[in-house]
Write an enzyme that holds these catalytic residues in place. Structure first.
Site, short mmCIF file in Angstrom:
data_model
loop_
_atom_site.label_atom_id
_atom_site.label_comp_id
_atom_site.label_asym_id
_atom_site.label_seq_id
_atom_site.Cartn_x
_atom_site.Cartn_y
_atom_site.Cartn_z
N HIS A 58 0.82 -1.21 0.00
CA HIS A 58 0.00 0.00 0.00
C HIS A 58 0.86 1.26 0.00
O HIS A 58 0.38 2.34 0.34
CB HIS A 58 -0.91 0.03 1.23
CG HIS A 58 -1.69 -1.21 1.43
ND1 HIS A 58 -2.56 -1.69 0.47
CD2 HIS A 58 -1.74 -2.10 2.46
CE1 HIS A 58 -3.11 -2.82 0.92
NE2 HIS A 58 -2.62 -3.09 2.10
N HIS A 220 -6.78 -4.58 -1.08
CA HIS A 220 -5.99 -5.81 -1.15
C HIS A 220 -6.40 -6.64 -2.35
O HIS A 220 -6.22 -7.85 -2.37
CB HIS A 220 -6.20 -6.67 0.09
CG HIS A 220 -5.89 -5.96 1.36
ND1 HIS A 220 -6.82 -5.20 2.01
CD2 HIS A 220 -4.75 -5.89 2.08
CE1 HIS A 220 -6.26 -4.69 3.10
NE2 HIS A 220 -5.02 -5.08 3.16
#
Ligand SMILES: Nc1ncnc2c1ncn2[C@@H]1O[C@H](COP(=O)(O)OP(=O)(O)O)[C@@H](O)[C@H]1O
Ligand SMILES: Nc1ncnc2c1ncn2[C@@H]1O[C@H](COP(=O)(O)OP(=O)(O)O)[C@@H](O)[C@H]1O
Ligand SMILES: [Mg+2]
Ligand SMILES: [Mg+2]
Ligand SMILES: [Mg+2]
Ligand SMILES: [Mg+2]
Lengths: 334, 209, 334, 209
Positions: A58, A220
């Site tokens: 991320h 995700h």
């Protein structure tokens, strides 16, 4: 999916090593237990320590937000996998200056459980820890029958504002309260044009046809809320904003911070096309965009897509947003 | 193979078999997680059990079942991460505490161990049966072991069979815990990866006993 | 290729509009002739004006670098197409404070010719203009038999250092000299894992097989120097660094700024993996990395890939690099 | 259709035909540019000639060839951008200056106009014949027109045919100017997009005369 990597099992190690080398003026890295990215001058005497972390992939979240006015430490887990308690405990010890430590945790079962264990262990070592769970994603129904809303791009704003509160010398209770207030006023919704592929995987996390997009995507590569045919950017923005505005709800004359966040593979020009429409809709609704942030801050590897985040602010929160910050990925006022 | 209880050597054999099976079926577990999660379950467990194998070597040859389980627990907790790390970690930790310092587990002790493991998972994750999680494999397994009488090997076989059924039975469910809960109806038709890895572990237990 | 756009013919307009709205504290936009992004407080009395520009699709270059300590105006052309003289002339007029204006032009035939015409027209209106051509790309042979080297990521460093010189009050001659010095000491080489697609096009600018990468790529999806099989990141870094190091050449005990630049679709974690190896190689060679910059600054839409840039610095150039800058995409020291 | 010179009405017809052909063959020109450039040549010219069409409407009905060409020049310069914008802009500008205020162009005047256009391109772009640019279409066209005698229509036909051959002849070349020059040997086998658009323009000129 081609990637600029060496060994797929070493992408996190090597990425962290590169990050540490490139930003040695801001951070240092503990490699055992692996990995803890710590503010260069931690523990800062008298200051509440801020620790966040979560699965890797991320970036710049969270390591990119370690530094003056924001996080004291970030704990990157394996790709898309929450870190284990050991490095979280280590981070907590490294940043504790006696004023206590705040854990900022995105609401995923794994993150919550691992931070919980680490907090218990820290407590056993005499460190006062409070935990704030971030769950800003309106794509997920918040009910007893789900794991609850996910923590997504709003996390950046929780970290920024709580970081500013800690930097100005607030107590642990007060910093935690700021973080909870921000979380209660921030809402996000995202979408994806293309999936991402974790380095060790042979295939993408999901597949989309050439004319499909995923609305309500997580960070995700989890599938989203619904899959629809590709639409013009403005229509997509309307779809993302609608549930955000309804949820809090945001009302006329509210002042907001507007964050348009790229998912990693989206060019900046497209983020600004999205920003343009979002600002237009908010103006139509009489909502005042007090501050804007546009960029790829909370990403999913090379996923193409965008999320929109609104944070309702008052003078105090705006002051915390504007307060100086100096990290690898966010800098202003200093 | 005789009527004796399950000793430390078996526990070790079992864990080695789990590690081998996880390595062999890693992609499959990850593929289940790709469909309704984030595509890392196989990878996570494989990282954990490879670490366990490394640590097992250093353990005393005459370690008790409880000591082996404790080592598994702490290693999984500090290497797996994600949801499965703390949940399986807690399961093995509570199981090791239930095993205590017994040299071998008879059927009653086995049921105590399995029950403690399952209760540990429920206490951490707050999932109920039917929530489409690993609990849906553990709970029928505990029940079947308890009902199997006092042959510890029969109890393990019953537990493994029940776990396999429990895992299969997650397919039609909507999830209420874990990442799959974000999907609502879209999770229907997919097997929960954690229930499948639980079934794998209990099958390995039965096969090595 | 799915994109977050509305009308393919309006992507530049809408992107510029969004950029202007999001950064109204730093820039304003002239829409006729379309488009000129001007520093909010231009013309800055007594200061040499800095104008750059070129085809769109390389964001944040150039508009993201308009502001204190860097550019006074940026002129975005159509996608990958040099702007016409009219907006360049307009930009030149908007930023001229009587101290003259420097045009920073990437070395492409179109850019050179259009800036040339604009400079002639500005001169006719009594504005003193100097032009610096940036040609840092070592992938292209610099000879009488080519259009010469291309201007790529090194442009960012020319703009930063010349911007700092202008901000401290240097004369036009002196600012131009700084820009030329930087250009003479900066070298870049890039590669692509995947192509990009211009919004109006039905297909990507080139195609690569699932196991191929393009070495020596330009920033417009122009084919590169050679096409090779995908290799580990470290090997690719070695391939990019080798011609850079040889070219200047960079030598033991040199001090450098190391810029690892993403092409738009590459996740940050991969840029840091590249950075790690680049820093390692430079350390082995005894070259001192004085400053580092890692990010997607000079891009090609959603292309995946990376370029590496080295700038040889002395104390003066380092001071100019460190000088305060406050733009949408680059901020430090203020 | 008679032996008279090429007047303002023809010039306008010609430019309208060029605009129509560019719109029709936009993708093709862009595809040539994709192979050895940056995939925008068709798009660039189409943007320019659409703008020209808009401006032509406002022009006096009795505008001279020179006036039409000047309008084309300034419009291309301010709307096309890239390399082709200034180069074609200069070509039309120098051509309009050569046409002066003549009401119509005879063969000699046409050759002057074409020569001035080509020389303008060379002065700006510094390309020589054989460098694989639009100059490779312009130069044989100028030569053919000059050799065609004093029938202006025959001269245009000759120019168009020579430009087409010149464009085709760029295919085996390595480029020494423009983006294709970055490619070295990899440009061989591809036609230069600018030479093809030049051929298109001169073909339209011949067809409308
Ligand atoms: N609250 C919970 N209670 C019990 N099991 C859970 C819970 N949340 C998740 N799980 C189990 O964990 C599995 C996912 O593990 P894994 O993929 O390794 O972690 P993550 O979801 O963090 O990526 C699920 O398939 C499910 O069986
Ligand atoms: N120096 C030059 N002299 C003459 N023609 C040139 C030169 N450079 C480029 N060209 C012509 O311009 C064409 C490319 O135009 P275009 O694609 O519109 O511009 P750009 O290359 O800026 O994208 C080439 O095919 C070539 O014919
Ligand atoms: Mg995970
Ligand atoms: Mg998972
Ligand atoms: Mg171009
Ligand atoms: Mg082109």
């Amino acid at each position: 999916m081609k990637k600029l990597i060496n060994d797929p099992t070493k992408t996190v190690d090597e990425g962290v090593a590169g990050f540490a080398a490139a930003h040695a003026d801001i951070v240092r890295v503990v490699v055992d237990p692996p990995f803890v990215v710590v503010r260069q001058d931690a523990p800062v005497p008298g200051k509440v320590g801020l620790v966040s972390g979560g699965g890797s992939g991320h970036e710049p979240l969270h390591a990119g937000f370690v530094g003056f006015g924001m996080l004291d430490a970030a704990v990157p887990g394996a790709m898309f996998t929450s870190p284990t308690p050991d490095p979280i405990l280590e981070a907590t010890k490294q940043v504790d200056a006696g004023a206590g430590v705040l854990h900022i945790v995105k609401n995923y079962t794994g993150d919550v459980l691992n931070f919980e264990t680490a907090a218990d262990l820290a407590l056993a070592e005499g460190i006062e820890v409070q935990t704030v769970i971030v769950d800003d994603d309106v794509a997920v129904k918040d009910s007893l029958y789900t794991a609850g809303r996910r923590g997504v791009a709003g996390t950046l704003l929780v970290e920024k504002l709580a970081g500013a509160a800690a930097q100005r010398g607030d107590s642990l209770d007060r910093v935690a309260e700021v973080a909870r207030t921000v979380n209660s006023r921030v809402r996000t919704m995202g979408m994806a044009l293309s999936p991402c592929t974790v380095p060790h995987a042979s295939e993408p996390s999901f597949t989309l046809a050439e004319d499909e997009v995923e609305i309500g995507i997580g960070i995700h590569g989890e599938p989203g809320r619904e899959r629809i045919a590709l639409e013009p950017a403005d229509r997509i923005v309307d779809r993302l904003l609608e549930p955000i505005l309804e949820d809090l709800p945001f009302a006329k004359r509210d002042r907001v911070v507007l964050l348009v966040n790229g998912m990693g593979g989206t060019p900046q020009s497209e983020l600004y096309i999205v920003y343009r429409r979002a600002a237009e809709v908010l103006a139509e609704r009489g909502i005042d965009v007090a501050r804007s942030l546009v960029g790829s801050y909370v990403t999913s590897l090379e996923m193409q897509g965008v999320s929109i985040t609104l944070l309702q602010v008052d003078d105090e929160l705006l002051g915390l947003y504007d307060a100086p910050v100096q990290t690898a990925a966010l800098r202003w006022g200093r | 193979m005789d009527g004796a209880g399950l000793d430390g050597a078996w526990t070790r054999r079992w864990i080695e078999a789990v590690a081998a099976e996880v390595a062999r079926r890693k992609q499959e577990l990850t593929a289940l997680d790709r469909a309704i999660g984030d595509a890392d379950h196989g990878e996570n467990l494989d990282r954990g059990f490879r670490a366990v194998l490394g640590k097992l070597e250093a353990l005393d040859d005459d370690a008790t079942p409880g000591a082996v389980l404790k080592l598994v627990a702490t290693t999984l907790i500090s290497t797996v991460g994600g949801a499965a790390g703390p949940l399986y970690g807690t399961a093995f930790l509570k199981g090791s505490m239930a095993a205590g310092d017994r040299a071998a587990l008879d059927a009653a002790a086995l049921v105590e161990v399995l029950t403690a493991a399952r209760d540990g998972i429920v206490a951490r994750g707050k999932a109920e049966p039917g929530d489409k999680t690993m609990v849906d494999a553990w709970t029928p397994a505990v029940d079947a072991a308890a009902a199997a009488g006092d042959d510890v090997r029969a109890a393990l076989q019953a537990a493994a069979a029940a776990a396999a059924e429990g895992a299969a039975a997650t397919e039609p469910l909507v999830a209420h815990k874990g990442r799959a809960s974000y999907l609502g109806e879209r999770a229907v038709g997919h097997r929960d990866p954690g229930s499948e890895s639980t079934s794998l572990m209990l099958r390995a237990a039965a096969d090595t006993a």
